[in-house]
Write a protein that holds these residues in place. Structure first.
Motif, PDB file in Angstrom:
ATOM      1  N   GLU A   1       0.870  -1.216  -0.111  1.00 29.20           N
ATOM      2  CA  GLU A   1       0.002  -0.127  -0.126  1.00 29.20           C
ATOM      3  C   GLU A   1       0.886   1.293   0.119  1.00 29.20           C
ATOM      4  N   GLU A   2       2.112   1.188   0.412  1.00 27.45           N
ATOM      5  CA  GLU A   2       2.968   2.377   0.378  1.00 27.45           C
ATOM      6  C   GLU A   2       3.582   2.642  -1.074  1.00 27.45           C
ATOM      7  N   HIS A   3       3.239   1.793  -1.981  1.00 24.58           N
ATOM      8  CA  HIS A   3       4.196   1.885  -3.226  1.00 24.58           C
ATOM      9  C   HIS A   3       3.218   1.760  -4.440  1.00 24.58           C
ATOM     10  N   HIS A   4       1.967   2.093  -4.349  1.00 26.47           N
ATOM     11  CA  HIS A   4       1.163   2.274  -5.542  1.00 26.47           C
ATOM     12  C   HIS A   4       1.687   3.303  -6.427  1.00 26.47           C
ATOM     13  N   GLU A   5       2.179   4.451  -5.903  1.00 29.33           N
ATOM     14  CA  GLU A   5       2.507   5.463  -7.017  1.00 29.33           C
ATOM     15  C   GLU A   5       4.047   5.547  -7.271  1.00 29.33           C
ATOM     16  N   THR A   6       4.789   4.301  -7.036  1.00 33.48           N
ATOM     17  CA  THR A   6       6.064   4.223  -7.385  1.00 33.48           C
ATOM     18  C   THR A   6       6.045   3.329  -8.394  1.00 33.48           C
ATOM     19  N   THR A   7       6.873   3.599  -9.488  1.00 32.26           N
ATOM     20  CA  THR A   7       6.809   2.325 -10.533  1.00 32.26           C
ATOM     21  C   THR A   7       7.853   1.405 -10.193  1.00 32.26           C
ATOM     22  N   VAL A   8       7.584   0.134 -10.932  1.00 35.10           N
ATOM     23  CA  VAL A   8       8.456  -1.016 -10.609  1.00 35.10           C
ATOM     24  C   VAL A   8      10.064  -0.505 -10.829  1.00 35.10           C
ATOM     25  N   GLY A   9      10.244  -0.030 -11.960  1.00 36.69           N
ATOM     26  CA  GLY A   9      11.460   0.365 -12.219  1.00 36.69           C
ATOM     27  C   GLY A   9      12.028   1.346 -11.221  1.00 36.69           C
ATOM     28  N   GLN A  10      11.334   2.278 -10.899  1.00 37.62           N
ATOM     29  CA  GLN A  10      11.930   3.258  -9.766  1.00 37.62           C
ATOM     30  C   GLN A  10      12.535   2.447  -8.665  1.00 37.62           C
ATOM     31  N   TRP A  11      11.330   1.651  -8.108  1.00 39.94           N
ATOM     32  CA  TRP A  11      11.877   0.621  -7.127  1.00 39.94           C
ATOM     33  C   TRP A  11      13.015  -0.100  -7.088  1.00 39.94           C
ATOM     34  N   LEU A  12      13.193  -0.757  -8.257  1.00 34.84           N
ATOM     35  CA  LEU A  12      14.279  -1.391  -8.528  1.00 34.84           C
ATOM     36  C   LEU A  12      15.623  -0.650  -8.489  1.00 34.84           C
ATOM     37  N   ASP A  13      15.651   0.548  -9.042  1.00 34.69           N
ATOM     38  CA  ASP A  13      16.736   1.620  -9.127  1.00 34.69           C
ATOM     39  C   ASP A  13      16.921   2.067  -7.872  1.00 34.69           C
ATOM     40  N   GLU A  14      16.258   2.042  -7.000  1.00 31.98           N
ATOM     41  CA  GLU A  14      16.668   2.410  -5.460  1.00 31.98           C
ATOM     42  C   GLU A  14      17.066   1.401  -4.685  1.00 31.98           C
ATOM     43  N   ASN A  15      16.386   0.165  -5.008  1.00 30.93           N
ATOM     44  CA  ASN A  15      16.682  -1.014  -3.929  1.00 30.93           C
ATOM     45  C   ASN A  15      17.204  -2.204  -4.243  1.00 30.93           C
ATOM     46  N   VAL A  16      17.998  -2.088  -5.690  1.00 33.00           N
ATOM     47  CA  VAL A  16      18.507  -3.513  -6.152  1.00 33.00           C
ATOM     48  C   VAL A  16      19.642  -2.911  -7.140  1.00 33.00           C
ATOM     49  N   ARG A  17      20.863  -3.527  -6.493  1.00 30.06           N
ATOM     50  CA  ARG A  17      22.057  -3.087  -7.320  1.00 30.06           C
ATOM     51  C   ARG A  17      22.553  -4.016  -8.872  1.00 30.06           C
ATOM     52  N   ASP A  18      22.363  -5.206  -8.494  1.00 26.88           N
ATOM     53  CA  ASP A  18      22.786  -6.314  -9.173  1.00 26.88           C
ATOM     54  C   ASP A  18      21.678  -6.185 -10.848  1.00 26.88           C
ATOM     55  N   ARG A  19      22.155  -5.628 -11.952  1.00 25.79           N
ATOM     56  CA  ARG A  19      21.153  -5.574 -13.185  1.00 25.79           C
ATOM     57  C   ARG A  19      20.595  -6.857 -13.348  1.00 25.79           C
ATOM     58  N   GLN A  20      21.387  -8.075 -13.014  1.00 26.93           N
ATOM     59  CA  GLN A  20      20.583  -9.294 -13.479  1.00 26.93           C
ATOM     60  C   GLN A  20      19.212  -9.681 -12.535  1.00 26.93           C
ATOM     61  N   LEU A  21      19.736  -9.247 -11.492  1.00 25.65           N
ATOM     62  CA  LEU A  21      18.678  -9.457 -10.321  1.00 25.65           C
ATOM     63  C   LEU A  21      17.617  -8.623 -10.613  1.00 25.65           C
ATOM     64  N   GLN A  22      17.835  -7.177 -11.121  1.00 24.76           N
ATOM     65  CA  GLN A  22      16.674  -6.467 -11.533  1.00 24.76           C
ATOM     66  C   GLN A  22      15.902  -7.177 -12.589  1.00 24.76           C
ATOM     67  N   GLN A  23      16.450  -7.759 -13.414  1.00 24.39           N
ATOM     68  CA  GLN A  23      15.871  -8.272 -14.584  1.00 24.39           C
ATOM     69  C   GLN A  23      14.968  -9.387 -14.205  1.00 24.39           C
ATOM     70  N   LEU A  24      15.504 -10.058 -13.162  1.00 20.96           N
ATOM     71  CA  LEU A  24      14.873 -11.497 -12.504  1.00 20.96           C
ATOM     72  C   LEU A  24      13.540 -10.861 -11.825  1.00 20.96           C
ATOM     73  N   ILE A  25      13.645  -9.838 -11.092  1.00 20.22           N
ATOM     74  CA  ILE A  25      12.358  -9.218 -10.546  1.00 20.22           C
ATOM     75  C   ILE A  25      11.313  -8.522 -11.661  1.00 20.22           C
ATOM     76  N   GLU A  26      11.915  -7.854 -12.528  1.00 23.60           N
ATOM     77  CA  GLU A  26      10.937  -7.657 -13.609  1.00 23.60           C
ATOM     78  C   GLU A  26      10.214  -8.934 -14.282  1.00 23.60           C
ATOM     79  N   ALA A  27      11.124  -9.836 -14.337  1.00 20.79           N
ATOM     80  CA  ALA A  27      10.308 -10.920 -15.035  1.00 20.79           C
ATOM     81  C   ALA A  27       9.385 -11.713 -14.189  1.00 20.79           C
ATOM     82  N   LEU A  28       9.617 -11.445 -12.772  1.00 26.10           N
ATOM     83  CA  LEU A  28       8.414 -11.997 -11.769  1.00 26.10           C
ATOM     84  C   LEU A  28       7.265 -10.858 -11.965  1.00 26.10           C
ATOM     85  N   ALA A  29       7.582  -9.737 -12.164  1.00 23.15           N
ATOM     86  CA  ALA A  29       6.470  -8.668 -12.374  1.00 23.15           C
ATOM     87  C   ALA A  29       5.517  -9.197 -13.560  1.00 23.15           C
TER      88      ALA A  29
END
Ligand code: FAD
Length: 436
Positions: A136-164
């Protein structure tokens, strides 16, 4: 009813007989409301239809039912049996043109070639954090913004995008609300999903039977073309000249026809309806004589937005020895690709995961551009809570339901939750007018 001039009077008219329309019809009939459901096409079920071809049951693209989603409680309330099986929580990742283990648990993470050592450590830390996040705290954040702020590893970002993509079909990290994704991830983690024995038509048919048993009438080839106010009632005009009258109308179509209908009623389409972006996919649905590589039951694309799953490995959808496979490409909302190129991409995924599949094909259906959901839950419109509500039509007694309506669930869960909200609103109006 006299076809041309007279119109039959009921308590409520439901426009559309997909899951939302049938659910609303069944709930209304159960509470004693005289209701008719009007479906434009020759078949009920909408996007939840299952085509039986030979001995194969083909849903319209891959369908998985969230076991703890909003829809499940409503099926229970209506005594609808949800019969299916959990697919195993393991599979393969497609990355850089090759298959490796999908890192979803400790062992597969350790042995997967997808992530570097640093990426694996980061994933280990992230997994428990991801599941404890308050969506509920993240409805106005995009998945991409959240990943940029919270995940460093690019492949891990891609894995989470795939889960989305997997949990919502949305291929739009720069637009999709992170809150919508986190809600789905929690549901997937809580109780997983079911592939349904016999396909989603089993839900469609049970809902229709339940509604009819309680006195509802369901008509096919009954396209509603206009809604007009006649004295104290709404009149739903069909394309064949017939019409129905009722105090209440529930529109459960996709957003385009819903807009057109409320315009015929003389109102302006609400702002919240204007900016809906559909979520689309290219789907290749296959019935095979046998499965070349039985171990390769599930593949998720990491650097390509693709999916492959052998649904018949978990659910009863194919004859003994045969296999029913869904392969799909998650289409982005703002760019387009050629259907033939998408099909070739899906075929090359099959070549990799199920070499020799071409010789085994009994049934094949390609849906190049199917709408999976009517609304991408975008961060800039407030995510799921920013969707139009069931009573947003500005017309007294006219409600909407569907996967683009209401603050609960995505995909079919949103259809069912909004159908229930709209049905309750009709019942409430009836109680008030009976008391007046
Ligand atoms: C490829 C694919 C994969 C999916 N995967 C999943 C999944 O894994 N999990 C999940 O929960 N959901 C999934 N879904 C989504 C799910 O199928 C839909 O959310 C749900 O079926 C939508 O139901 P609905 O009743 O809201 O709309 P629809 O199914 O669109 O029904 C609307 C009905 O209204 C009728 N209609 C339109 N205009 C008129 C008119 N003027 N008069 C009368 N009738 C009219 C239409 O013919 C249609 O039958 C998937 C969908 C697709 C396509």
């Amino acid at each position: 009813m006299n076809a041309s001039s007279q119109s039959e009077k009921v308590d409520a008219i439901v426009v559309g007989a997909g899951l939302a329309g049938l659910t609303a019809t069944a709930l209304l009939a159960k509470s004693g409301v005289r209701v008719v459901a009007l479906e434009a096409t020759g078949a009920i079920g909408g996007s939840a239809r299952t085509d039986v071809r030979g001995d194969f049951s083909l849903n319209l693209g891959p369908h998985a039912l969230y076991r703890s989603g909003a829809g499940r409680a409503i099926y229970r309330e209506l005594d609808i049996e949800v019969r299916g099986k959990l697919p195993p929580a393991r599979g393969l990742a497609l990355f850089d043109g090759a298959l490796t283990k999908l890192p979803l648990g400790p062992w597969s993470t350790l042995t997967s070639g997808l992530l570097s050592f640093g990426g694996k450590i980061e994933l280990g830390r992230l997994m428990s954090r991801l599941l404890s996040i308050d969506p509920e705290e993240h409805h106005e954040t995009t998945v991409g913004q959240w990943l940029d702020e919270n995940v460093r590893d690019r492949q891990l970002q891609q894995l989470i995008e795939a889960l989305a993509r997997l949990t919502s079909y949305a291929n739009a990290p720069a637009r999709q609300s992170a809150g919508a994704f986190f809600r789905q991830l929690k549901l997937a983690n809580e109780a997983g999903v079911l592939y349904l024995d016999g396909g989603w038509q089993t839900l469609v048919d049970q809902l229709a039977n339940r509604a009819r048993k309680d006195g509802a009438s369901i008509r096919t080839r009954a396209k509603v073309v206009a809604l007009t106010r006649q004295e104290r009632h709404w009149r739903a005009q069909l394309d064949n000249g017939q019409s129905y009258r009722a105090d209440n109308v529930l529109i459960t179509t996709s957003v385009g026809p819903a807009k057109r209908l409320i315009e015929t009623a003389g109102t302006v389409v609400p702002d919240a309806w204007q900016h809906q972006k559909p979520v689309r996919a290219a789907c290749l649905d296959l019935g095979l004589d046998s499965l070349p590589r039985p171990a390769n039951r599930f593949v998720l694309g990491i650097d390509q937005p693709v999916y492959l799953s052998v649904h018949s490995a978990s659910a009863d959808l194919a004859p003994p020895g045969g296999a029913m496979i869904h392969v799909a490409k998650y289409l982005p909302p703002d760019t387009s690709s050629a259907p033939a190129d998408d099909e070739a991409e899906l075929e090359s995924l099959l070549d990799l995961a199920q070499p020799g599949w071409r010789e085994q094909v009994c049934e094949r259906r390609y849906l190049p551009h199917i709408t999976v959901a009517n609304a991408l839950d975008c961060a800039d419109s407030g995510g799921i809570p920013g969707r139009p509500s069931h009573d947003s039509t500005r017309l007294r007694g006219v409600f909407v339901a569907g996967d683009w309506v209401g603050p609960e669930g995505v995909l079919s869960d949103a259809s069912l939750a909004s159908a229930k909200a709209a049905a309750l609103a009709v019942m409430e109006r009836r109680t008030i007018s009976a008391a007046a």
